[in-house]
Design a protein around this motif. Structure first.
Motif: not given
Length: 49
Positions: A4, A7, A9-10, A12-13
């Motif tokens: 975790q 990873q 988060s989407t 942030k990407k």
């Protein structure tokens, strides 16, 4: 737990991608402006009607 932490988060990407695109666009706009300015050309002429 270790999985975790690595990873991202989407959201942030997507944020990083948008910020990167803005920085790249600003850099290439500045570069184009400076190169045209050195040659005595008007960069903003491109955006006039």
């Amino acid at each position: 737990m270790a999985e975790q932490i690595n990873q991202v988060s989407t959201g942030k990407k997507i944020g990083f991608a948008v910020i990167s695109l803005i920085i790249a666009a600003a850099y290439f706009t500045w570069l184009d402006y400076s190169l045209m300015n050195m040659q005595g050309l008007d960069y903003f002429y491109l955006f006039r009607k």
